[in-house]
Design an enzyme around this catalytic site. Sequence first.
Site, PDB file in Angstrom:
ATOM      1  N   HIS A   7       0.824  -1.209   0.000  1.00  0.00           N
ATOM      2  CA  HIS A   7       0.000   0.000   0.000  1.00  0.00           C
ATOM      3  C   HIS A   7       0.857   1.257   0.000  1.00  0.00           C
ATOM      4  O   HIS A   7       2.038   1.210   0.323  1.00  0.00           O
ATOM      5  CB  HIS A   7      -0.988   0.040   1.176  1.00  0.00           C
ATOM      6  N   HIS A  79       4.014   7.076   3.923  1.00  0.00           N
ATOM      7  CA  HIS A  79       4.928   5.948   3.755  1.00  0.00           C
ATOM      8  C   HIS A  79       4.450   5.035   2.638  1.00  0.00           C
ATOM      9  O   HIS A  79       3.306   5.156   2.187  1.00  0.00           O
ATOM     10  CB  HIS A  79       5.105   5.145   5.065  1.00  0.00           C
ATOM     11  N   GLU A 130       7.579   0.920   5.161  1.00  0.00           N
ATOM     12  CA  GLU A 130       7.021  -0.117   6.022  1.00  0.00           C
ATOM     13  C   GLU A 130       7.253  -1.448   5.325  1.00  0.00           C
ATOM     14  O   GLU A 130       7.062  -1.576   4.105  1.00  0.00           O
ATOM     15  CB  GLU A 130       5.512   0.134   6.186  1.00  0.00           C
TER      16      GLU A 130
END
Length: 134
Positions: A7, A79, A130
């Site tokens: 994502h 992020h 991440e």
Amino acid sequence: MIGRLNHVAIAVPDLDAAAEQYRSALGANVGAPQDEPDHGVTVIFIELPNTKIELLYPLGESSPIQGFLDKNPAGGIHHICYEVDDILSARDHLIETGARVLGTGEPKIGAHGKPVLFLHPKDFNGCLIELEQV
Ligand code: CO
């Protein structure tokens, strides 16, 4: 080592307005808000055919998203999340290459109930990364 783009996370100043914009203007499949107290965020996931968008809004007193929105009042990309098969071996490899893992270095359970880690943005061209074990 890294796999799919899981994502892209966008910090937003108004979660309802952002969700409605993705729903009505972009015609996206927008999920329900979820509170993530361990991460100090409320998230909404938007399913796209090839990845997801994570809308982030501050939750609680010391949300890391509040500081980001103070610097970026209109919101912005916060992020990006890459998938890995084995988060502990990915972490150990990254530390060997000189990358810094944020926090204790131990994975936390992320918004999808899977282990996640964050890597220092200064080590990755200014981009907070991440890693999520899938
Ligand atoms: Co994320």
